[in-house]
Write a protein that holds these residues in place. Structure first.
Motif, PDB file in Angstrom:
ATOM      1  N   THR A   1       0.664  -1.129  -0.156  1.00 60.78           N
ATOM      2  CA  THR A   1       0.203  -0.046   0.212  1.00 60.78           C
ATOM      3  C   THR A   1       1.069   1.227  -0.225  1.00 60.78           C
ATOM      4  OG1 THR A   1      -0.153  -0.238   2.049  1.00 60.78           O
ATOM      5  CG2 THR A   1      -1.638  -1.383   1.408  1.00 60.78           C
ATOM      6  N   ILE A   2       0.397   2.581  -0.570  1.00 59.09           N
ATOM      7  CA  ILE A   2       0.709   3.889  -0.274  1.00 59.09           C
ATOM      8  C   ILE A   2       1.467   4.357   1.120  1.00 59.09           C
ATOM      9  CG2 ILE A   2       0.219   6.314  -0.413  1.00 59.09           C
ATOM     10  CD1 ILE A   2      -1.505   5.365  -2.621  1.00 59.09           C
TER      11      ILE A   2
ATOM     12  N   ARG B   1       4.732   1.579   1.239  1.00 61.12           N
ATOM     13  CA  ARG B   1       5.909   2.283   0.693  1.00 61.12           C
ATOM     14  C   ARG B   1       6.560   3.443   0.855  1.00 61.12           C
ATOM     15  NH1 ARG B   1       5.386   0.217  -5.452  1.00 61.12           N
ATOM     16  NH2 ARG B   1       3.732  -1.690  -4.758  1.00 61.12           N
TER      17      ARG B   1
END
Length: 79
Positions: A50-51, A54
């Protein structure tokens, strides 16, 4: 399982690996193919893709680089 759903899972390596590690999703998708979106969300969280995951990984890498630069800078100043 529906053929189009099976083909979709086979075309995505992460989904294929996830469904092998989490076989309860195979049963869920056989009963309700609309659950594919929920499975993808859970897969992204499971593999930390997921963002927020990251960004966190990038931030940790940046902190490590800053620490290394600081250590090298202090080593050079001592000489």
């Amino acid at each position: 399982m529906r053929q189009e759903l099976y083909n979709y899972i086979q075309s995505n390596q992460d989904l294929r690996r996830f469904i092998r590690e989490q076989p309860h999703w195979y049963r869920k998708l056989t009963r309700d193919p609309k659950q594919i979106e929920n499975m993808q969300i859970e897969m992204m969280n499971y593999y930390q893709k997921t963002i927020p995951h990251r960004v966190s990984g990038f931030s940790q890498s940046l902190q490590l680089v800053e620490m290394m630069i600081g250590m090298m800078g202090s080593a050079i100043q001592k000489d």
